[in-house]
Structure formats: C-alpha cells, structure tokens
Design a protein around this motif. Sequence first.
Motif, PDB file in Angstrom:
ATOM      1  N   CYS A   1      -8.179  32.684 108.553  1.00 21.29           N
ATOM      2  CA  CYS A   1      -8.109  34.110 108.188  1.00 21.29           C
ATOM      3  C   CYS A   1      -9.454  34.665 107.761  1.00 21.29           C
ATOM      4  O   CYS A   1      -9.615  35.872 107.635  1.00 21.29           O
ATOM      5  N   HIS A   2     -10.408  33.789 107.481  1.00 19.84           N
ATOM      6  CA  HIS A   2     -11.684  34.260 106.947  1.00 19.84           C
ATOM      7  C   HIS A   2     -12.862  33.906 107.852  1.00 19.84           C
ATOM      8  O   HIS A   2     -13.948  33.595 107.367  1.00 19.84           O
TER       9      HIS A   2
ATOM     10  N   GLU B   1     -14.887  33.988  93.227  1.00 23.92           N
ATOM     11  CA  GLU B   1     -13.510  34.358  93.559  1.00 23.92           C
ATOM     12  C   GLU B   1     -12.779  33.276  94.344  1.00 23.92           C
ATOM     13  O   GLU B   1     -11.566  33.156  94.237  1.00 23.92           O
TER      14      GLU B   1
ATOM     15  N   TYR C   1       1.327  30.870 104.704  1.00 22.56           N
ATOM     16  CA  TYR C   1       0.464  30.054 105.563  1.00 22.56           C
ATOM     17  C   TYR C   1       0.605  28.583 105.180  1.00 22.56           C
ATOM     18  O   TYR C   1       0.745  27.709 106.048  1.00 22.56           O
TER      19      TYR C   1
ATOM     20  N   GLU D   1     -12.305  41.186 103.488  1.00 22.27           N
ATOM     21  CA  GLU D   1     -12.654  40.786 102.117  1.00 22.27           C
ATOM     22  C   GLU D   1     -13.732  39.716 102.106  1.00 22.27           C
ATOM     23  O   GLU D   1     -14.591  39.699 101.228  1.00 22.27           O
ATOM     24  N   LEU D   2     -13.615  38.801 103.055  1.00 21.85           N
ATOM     25  CA  LEU D   2     -14.501  37.637 103.048  1.00 21.85           C
ATOM     26  C   LEU D   2     -14.529  37.028 104.437  1.00 21.85           C
ATOM     27  O   LEU D   2     -13.527  36.499 104.909  1.00 21.85           O
TER      28      LEU D   2
ATOM     29  N   HIS E   1      -3.242  39.597 108.708  1.00 24.36           N
ATOM     30  CA  HIS E   1      -3.880  38.693 107.747  1.00 24.36           C
ATOM     31  C   HIS E   1      -5.322  38.420 108.132  1.00 24.36           C
ATOM     32  O   HIS E   1      -6.199  38.369 107.276  1.00 24.36           O
TER      33      HIS E   1
ATOM     34  N   ALA F   1      -8.061  25.130 105.735  1.00 24.26           N
ATOM     35  CA  ALA F   1      -7.314  25.967 104.792  1.00 24.26           C
ATOM     36  C   ALA F   1      -7.737  27.436 104.752  1.00 24.26           C
ATOM     37  O   ALA F   1      -6.968  28.273 104.302  1.00 24.26           O
ATOM     38  N   CYS F   2      -8.946  27.758 105.192  1.00 28.61           N
ATOM     39  CA  CYS F   2      -9.452  29.131 104.989  1.00 28.61           C
ATOM     40  C   CYS F   2      -9.934  29.820 106.275  1.00 28.61           C
ATOM     41  O   CYS F   2      -9.798  31.037 106.398  1.00 28.61           O
TER      42      CYS F   2
ATOM     43  N   LYS G   1     -18.258  36.182  95.658  1.00 28.26           N
ATOM     44  CA  LYS G   1     -17.230  35.608  96.535  1.00 28.26           C
ATOM     45  C   LYS G   1     -17.000  34.130  96.221  1.00 28.26           C
ATOM     46  O   LYS G   1     -15.870  33.648  96.267  1.00 28.26           O
TER      47      LYS G   1
ATOM     48  N   GLY H   1      -8.153  39.558 105.770  1.00 28.15           N
ATOM     49  CA  GLY H   1      -8.880  38.401 105.243  1.00 28.15           C
ATOM     50  C   GLY H   1     -10.367  38.518 105.544  1.00 28.15           C
ATOM     51  O   GLY H   1     -11.208  38.342 104.666  1.00 28.15           O
TER      52      GLY H   1
ATOM     53  N   MET I   1      -4.548  31.742  97.234  1.00 25.86           N
ATOM     54  CA  MET I   1      -5.130  31.346  98.517  1.00 25.86           C
ATOM     55  C   MET I   1      -5.002  29.843  98.690  1.00 25.86           C
ATOM     56  O   MET I   1      -5.206  29.111  97.724  1.00 25.86           O
ATOM     57  N   PRO I   2      -4.758  29.365  99.908  1.00 29.29           N
ATOM     58  CA  PRO I   2      -4.351  30.135 101.088  1.00 29.29           C
ATOM     59  C   PRO I   2      -3.023  30.854 100.814  1.00 29.29           C
ATOM     60  O   PRO I   2      -2.288  30.419  99.947  1.00 29.29           O
ATOM     61  N   LEU I   3      -2.738  31.904 101.549  1.00 34.85           N
ATOM     62  CA  LEU I   3      -1.502  32.651 101.356  1.00 34.85           C
ATOM     63  C   LEU I   3      -0.298  31.695 101.420  1.00 34.85           C
ATOM     64  O   LEU I   3      -0.259  30.808 102.261  1.00 34.85           O
TER      65      LEU I   3
ATOM     66  N   VAL J   1      -7.961  30.228  94.617  1.00 37.01           N
ATOM     67  CA  VAL J   1      -7.318  28.947  94.938  1.00 37.01           C
ATOM     68  C   VAL J   1      -6.629  28.383  93.694  1.00 37.01           C
ATOM     69  O   VAL J   1      -5.488  27.921  93.758  1.00 37.01           O
TER      70      VAL J   1
HETATM   71  C1  HEC Z   1      -3.165  33.266 106.136  1.00 39.92           C
HETATM   72  C2  HEC Z   1      -4.407  33.926 105.928  1.00 39.92           C
HETATM   73  C3  HEC Z   1      -5.330  33.470 104.818  1.00 39.92           C
HETATM   74  C4  HEC Z   1      -5.757  32.198 104.541  1.00 39.92           C
HETATM   75  C5  HEC Z   1      -5.376  30.919 105.258  1.00 39.92           C
HETATM   76  C6  HEC Z   1      -6.679  32.314 103.440  1.00 39.92           C
HETATM   77  N1  HEC Z   1      -6.803  33.622 103.078  1.00 39.92           N
HETATM   78 FE1  HEC Z   1      -7.978  34.380 101.595  1.00 39.92          FE
HETATM   79  N2  HEC Z   1      -7.358  36.272 102.014  1.00 39.92           N
HETATM   80  C7  HEC Z   1      -6.435  36.609 102.974  1.00 39.92           C
HETATM   81  C8  HEC Z   1      -6.177  38.036 102.910  1.00 39.92           C
HETATM   82  C9  HEC Z   1      -5.211  38.791 103.812  1.00 39.92           C
HETATM   83  C10 HEC Z   1      -6.985  38.549 101.885  1.00 39.92           C
HETATM   84  C11 HEC Z   1      -7.130  39.988 101.423  1.00 39.92           C
HETATM   85  C12 HEC Z   1      -5.963  40.509 100.712  1.00 39.92           C
HETATM   86  C13 HEC Z   1      -5.648  39.761  99.479  1.00 39.92           C
HETATM   87  O1  HEC Z   1      -6.508  39.616  98.590  1.00 39.92           O
HETATM   88  O2  HEC Z   1      -4.497  39.272  99.387  1.00 39.92           O
HETATM   89  C14 HEC Z   1      -7.710  37.413 101.330  1.00 39.92           C
HETATM   90  C15 HEC Z   1      -8.626  37.502 100.307  1.00 39.92           C
HETATM   91  C16 HEC Z   1      -9.377  36.446  99.840  1.00 39.92           C
HETATM   92  C17 HEC Z   1     -10.437  36.546  98.863  1.00 39.92           C
HETATM   93  C18 HEC Z   1     -10.984  37.826  98.326  1.00 39.92           C
HETATM   94  C19 HEC Z   1     -10.366  38.343  97.108  1.00 39.92           C
HETATM   95  C20 HEC Z   1     -11.120  39.585  96.731  1.00 39.92           C
HETATM   96  O3  HEC Z   1     -10.494  40.392  96.082  1.00 39.92           O
HETATM   97  O4  HEC Z   1     -12.315  39.738  97.068  1.00 39.92           O
HETATM   98  C21 HEC Z   1     -10.922  35.307  98.638  1.00 39.92           C
HETATM   99  C22 HEC Z   1     -12.055  34.918  97.709  1.00 39.92           C
HETATM  100  C23 HEC Z   1     -10.167  34.406  99.476  1.00 39.92           C
HETATM  101  N3  HEC Z   1      -9.235  35.120 100.195  1.00 39.92           N
HETATM  102  C24 HEC Z   1     -10.398  33.057  99.543  1.00 39.92           C
HETATM  103  C25 HEC Z   1      -9.696  32.181 100.378  1.00 39.92           C
HETATM  104  C26 HEC Z   1      -9.943  30.756 100.421  1.00 39.92           C
HETATM  105  C27 HEC Z   1     -10.983  30.023  99.590  1.00 39.92           C
HETATM  106  C28 HEC Z   1      -9.082  30.248 101.332  1.00 39.92           C
HETATM  107  C29 HEC Z   1      -8.896  28.813 101.695  1.00 39.92           C
HETATM  108  C30 HEC Z   1      -8.657  27.882 100.640  1.00 39.92           C
HETATM  109  C31 HEC Z   1      -8.299  31.354 101.869  1.00 39.92           C
HETATM  110  N4  HEC Z   1      -8.709  32.516 101.257  1.00 39.92           N
HETATM  111  C32 HEC Z   1      -7.330  31.247 102.853  1.00 39.92           C
HETATM  112  C33 HEC Z   1      -5.839  35.749 103.878  1.00 39.92           C
HETATM  113  C34 HEC Z   1      -5.989  34.365 103.895  1.00 39.92           C
END
Ligand code: HEC
Length: 156
Positions: free
Chosen positions: A58-59, A108, A123, A88-89, A81, A54-55, A105, A85, A118-120, A113
């Motif tokens: 992009c991360h 967050e 996605y 940020e992390l 992305h 799930a994460c 983090k 992604g 998140m996930p977007l 979630v």
């Molecule tokens: C399709 C791509 C994608 C996936 C999959 C994804 N993320 Fe993200 N994530 C991003 C992007 C792009 C950003 C930065 C922009 C935003 O905050 O929208 C982000 C930002 C974040 C942040 C930072 C917010 C901040 O302001 O510091 C966290 C925490 C995070 N994601 C957690 C997760 C977790 C946990 C998962 C899995 C469950 C996940 N993401 C899955 C693309 C993704």
Amino acid sequence: MKKILKYILLVLVVGLVVIQFINRPERINEPVTDNDLIETLQVNAQMTDFLKSACYDCHSNQPRYPWYASIAPFSWSIAEHIEHGREELNFSEWATYSARRRDHKLEEMVEEVEEGHMPLPGYLWLHSDAKITEERLEMLKTWVEQERAKISQEAN
Ligand code: HEC
C-alpha cells in the motif's frame, strides 16, 4: 419462502456480475527508482523483508496484487487503500521527501505499528506474512532510531 430466497440469490449474483463492468481500477506497477527507501537507506535484508511483506503493498509504486484484486468490490477497496496509503507515505519516493518529513514519517511508522493501526487489520487478516511479531516491532524500533539519528546529524 424458497422462491423468495432463490430470487434474492439471483439478484445478488446478477448484481455481482454487473458491478464487474462498472469500474476497473488501473493497476500500479512502476519500476523501482533510486528514490526508493530500501535503495536510499541501504536497508538490511531482514528489514527489507518486513517492509516488503507488510507495508509495500500500500505504500509503494510496486504493490503485489492478489487474485481477488481483479474482482469488484475488492478491486475498489484495494485501489483505494493503495491510493490513500501512497498519499500519506510512499516508500518509492522516499528520497524526494524533506528531512523533516522523513523524520516525522519514521516516527509515525513505529506509532502506527505499535498501536495496531498498520498494516490495516483487513490486510493482516488476508496476509499472514505481514504479521507483526514482538521481534519485528523491536527490529523496527531499533532501525527507526538509527535512521532518525542519521537525519538529525544530517541536519546539523
Ligand atoms: C492494506 C494497505 C496498507 C498496508 C499493508 C499498510 N498501510 Fe499504512 N496506510 C494505509 C492507508 C490507507 C493509510 C492512510 C489512511 C490512514 O491513516 O488510515 C496509511 C497510513 C500510514 C501512515 C501515515 C499516517 C499519517 O497520518 O501520516 C504510516 C506511517 C503508515 N501507514 C505506516 C505503515 C507501515 C509501517 C506499514 C507496514 C508495517 C503499513 N503502513 C502498511 C494503508 C496500508
């Protein structure tokens, strides 16, 4: 009328072909290092499976690319992305983060979630294995709580 439609279709098809040559984003595929979150925290199998499905796309420095990632404009959106992604992390660089940043983090992760950010959404739509179930959310919360407690002990 029919002629106009044919013309529009032709322009669209030609346009799609042309944009394939504009910009081909570079793919990210770096080896896993000791700084990785899963390695550093000895994350259990179930949480690993969740994070990877799930994460990590992009991360981390090891995103999995679907077939349409080769085709513009999807390739551009996916690359963006991954870039944002990771900015940020980036779980692949977890061990390089300060205790304060790691703690923040982790907090967050649950927030993002839980709020459905998140996930977007786009996605999720294309990756059924990334679905957030009640069970996964509970597991994430428990795990985050444990890890945050460890960090606060580490700091004292
Ligand atoms: C399709 C791509 C994608 C996936 C999959 C994804 N993320 Fe993200 N994530 C991003 C992007 C792009 C950003 C930065 C922009 C935003 O905050 O929208 C982000 C930002 C974040 C942040 C930072 C917010 C901040 O302001 O510091 C966290 C925490 C995070 N994601 C957690 C997760 C977790 C946990 C998962 C899995 C469950 C996940 N993401 C899955 C693309 C993704």
